[in-house]
Scaffold this active site. Structure first.
Site, PDB file in Angstrom:
ATOM      1  N   GLN A  48      31.058 -21.792  19.898  1.00  0.00           N
ATOM      2  CA  GLN A  48      32.040 -22.389  18.980  1.00  0.00           C
ATOM      3  C   GLN A  48      32.020 -21.700  17.604  1.00  0.00           C
ATOM      4  O   GLN A  48      32.992 -21.759  16.873  1.00  0.00           O
ATOM      5  CB  GLN A  48      31.715 -23.900  18.929  1.00  0.00           C
ATOM      6  CG  GLN A  48      32.061 -24.654  17.677  1.00  0.00           C
ATOM      7  CD  GLN A  48      30.857 -24.832  16.761  1.00  0.00           C
ATOM      8  OE1 GLN A  48      29.859 -24.118  16.843  1.00  0.00           O
ATOM      9  NE2 GLN A  48      30.949 -25.819  15.876  1.00  0.00           N
ATOM     10  N   SER A  62      26.572 -23.874  23.627  1.00  0.00           N
ATOM     11  CA  SER A  62      26.939 -24.573  22.382  1.00  0.00           C
ATOM     12  C   SER A  62      26.974 -23.644  21.165  1.00  0.00           C
ATOM     13  O   SER A  62      27.352 -24.066  20.073  1.00  0.00           O
ATOM     14  CB  SER A  62      25.969 -25.725  22.121  1.00  0.00           C
ATOM     15  OG  SER A  62      24.676 -25.213  21.905  1.00  0.00           O
ATOM     16  N   ASN A  63      26.574 -22.370  21.339  1.00  0.00           N
ATOM     17  CA  ASN A  63      26.655 -21.399  20.235  1.00  0.00           C
ATOM     18  C   ASN A  63      28.069 -20.830  20.094  1.00  0.00           C
ATOM     19  O   ASN A  63      28.467 -20.366  19.028  1.00  0.00           O
ATOM     20  CB  ASN A  63      25.736 -20.185  20.484  1.00  0.00           C
ATOM     21  CG  ASN A  63      24.260 -20.533  20.543  1.00  0.00           C
ATOM     22  OD1 ASN A  63      23.482 -19.851  21.187  1.00  0.00           O
ATOM     23  ND2 ASN A  63      23.862 -21.607  19.886  1.00  0.00           N
ATOM     24  N   CYS A  93      22.109 -28.461  11.442  1.00  0.00           N
ATOM     25  CA  CYS A  93      23.413 -28.394  12.114  1.00  0.00           C
ATOM     26  C   CYS A  93      23.323 -28.975  13.524  1.00  0.00           C
ATOM     27  O   CYS A  93      24.321 -29.455  14.068  1.00  0.00           O
ATOM     28  CB  CYS A  93      23.911 -26.957  12.166  1.00  0.00           C
ATOM     29  SG  CYS A  93      24.344 -26.304  10.553  1.00  0.00           S
ATOM     30  N   CYS A 111     -18.212 -33.804   5.829  1.00  0.00           N
ATOM     31  CA  CYS A 111     -18.920 -33.619   4.559  1.00  0.00           C
ATOM     32  C   CYS A 111     -19.428 -34.992   4.136  1.00  0.00           C
ATOM     33  O   CYS A 111     -19.486 -35.912   4.951  1.00  0.00           O
ATOM     34  CB  CYS A 111     -18.009 -33.001   3.500  1.00  0.00           C
ATOM     35  SG  CYS A 111     -16.681 -34.077   2.986  1.00  0.00           S
TER      36      CYS A 111
END
Lengths: 92, 375
Positions: B70, B67-68, B191, B335
């Protein structure tokens, strides 16, 4: 004469129009990239009106630019000013 | 390649009268770091390599995915699964063997950022998240390096130059002058979710490379103290002036030490906010497992706790003792009212984002009250 001048100033003020340009994810909320408003005297007032018109804007951080200058504090507006709403982007 | 060939390679830009041999020489001697070899980084790297930048650093810890492709135009199908930084450097060397590359196949973090960035003249931000953007911004401010910002979403992008003075000497603003406090990540679509048209980071990444060349060679007017918003669909190119914000130093780590111990993931809301547990949950945990319980009250405060084992590190001395708190067990801070224990938890989380630690809500007051009611 003096009265007439006052009247004209009044008349002009009541027709003061500003344009708002919308960028990024804010267009999802406003539905369009540009808006027009009349009789808005300051960016603080514009901010409140935008919030009232589009309550979803409350959760969104964005910058306002008046006539292409990013502002950090409440700024008075004049007729025909253009205000841009610029949200942060992170994608790369 | 001989010198005449070298110059022939760049003759189309050397012939520009504003550019010439002098500017080309400046590029040969320049060192540019590109952080993120993704949608923005790929086109930036290609043009910087082609332009003849002498030394280019590439930082990316990620691997190529289908998918990178593109938008990350340096990578091919065969590269899927391979480290982006290494593949990018190999391809770029083929384009221009005269360039020296330095590959950092790692995530930019507070431990390595200053050491990496210090070796470069200009830094290009091609990352995809706010934590790394603030981290790079702060590192560049601390080291006095110009940072070229770029970001994209859907059909829009932003470009700007941070930390670089204008011609007239006006100091450069930075990302903290735009957003002194990071936005809630839930309100900013990524994105991955919202998408991006592949060509958009191509345009913005190329503009970032152009800014780098302008800064190095001194030609033109770099986008310092300016943010450009670009909308591809409506052909809007909108340039806005940036001025310093009064509160730009809120949370800014002012020293190397402060930077190295700053938790950017936590600052940007990516890691979970401090965990508070109720008295009931605390009792459950006590029954179930061995805990490292730390009482952060001052040493003279009463009552002394006998009901469970605990150690005492007063909040006033917490900073100096924080490194001693290492444990395999879950840590629970307590505390009197639950307020100081929450502060202790925040401090610990900033330093050790991955530790499993909690704060007892309502403190010993609440816990004692519940015990009393049960009896």
């Amino acid at each position: 004469m003096h009265i007439l001048a006052n009247y004209l100033t009044e008349f002009k003020n009541s027709n003061m129009e500003i344009s708002v340009l919308v960028f990024g994810q804010i267009t999802d909320i406003t539905g369009k990239g540009s808006l027009k408003f009349t009789d808005i005297k300051s960016t603080g007032e514009l901010y409140q009106l935008l919030l009232k018109t589009y309550p979803q804007l409350e959760s969104i951080k964005y910058l306002m630019a008046v006539n292409k200058k990013i502002i950090h504090e409440n700024t008075m507006l004049m007729d025909e000013d253009t205000i841009a709403l610029l949200p942060p982007f992170s994608g790369g | 390649m001989g010198q005449s060939n070298t110059y022939r390679r760049y003759e189309r830009q050397i012939v520009l009268k504003e550019f010439g041999t002098a500017a080309q020489e400046k590029l040969f001697h320049a060192k540019v770091l590109v952080v993120g070899a993704g949608g923005l980084g790929c086109p930036a790297l290609q043009y910087l390599t082609a332009a003849g930048i002498g030394y280019i650093g590439i930082v990316d810890f990620d691997k190529v995915e289908l998918s990178n492709l593109q938008r990350q135009v340096l990578f091919a199908v065969d590269d899927i699964g391979k480290p982006k930084a290494i593949v990018a450097a190999e391809k770029l060397k083929l384009f221009n063997p005269e360039i020296q590359f330095s590959v950092f196949e790692k995530k930019l973090g507070t431990a390595n950022a200053l050491d990496i960035i210090v070796g470069f003249d200009v830094v290009i931000d091609g990352t995809d998240n706010f934590a790394t953007r603030y981290l790079m911004n702060d590192a560049c401010v601390l080291l006095g390096k110009p940072l070229i910002y770029g970001a994209v979403l859907r059909f829009e992008g932003q470009v700007g130059v941070f930390n670089f003075p204008e011609r007239d000497g006006t100091p450069g603003t930075n990302y903290r002058d735009l957003f002194p406090q990071p936005p809630d990540p839930a309100t900013v679509p990524s994105c991955n979710e919202a998408g991006v048209l592949g060509i958009l980071p191509g345009i913005i990444g190329t503009m970032q490379a152009a800014e780098a060349i302008k800064i190095i060679t001194g030609i033109g007017r770099p986008l310092c103290n300016t943010i450009v918003s670009y909308n591809m669909l409506d052909n809007i190119y909108y340039e806005c002036m940036v001025s310093p914000a009064d509160n730009n130093d809120i949370n800014f780590p002012k020293s190397k030490e402060a930077f190295e111990s700053f938790n950017y993931e936590w600052f940007c809301g990516i890691t979970q906010l401090p965990n508070e547990i109720s008295t009931e949950e605390f009792d459950e945990l006590l029954k179930k497992e061995k805990l490292n319980i730390i009482d952060v009250r001052e040493t003279d405060e009463l009552p002394v706790i006998h009901e469970f084992p605990c150690s005492r590190i007063p909040l006033s001395r917490f900073d100096e003792s924080i490194s001693a708190i290492g444990s395999k067990e879950k840590i629970v801070f307590i505390c009197k009212s639950g307020k100081r224990s929450l502060s202790a938890l925040k401090l610990l989380n900033e330093k050790y984002p991955d530790c499993r630690a909690y704060s007892l809500k309502g403190g010993l007051d609440e816990w004692k009250l519940k015990i009393h009611l049960k009896k």
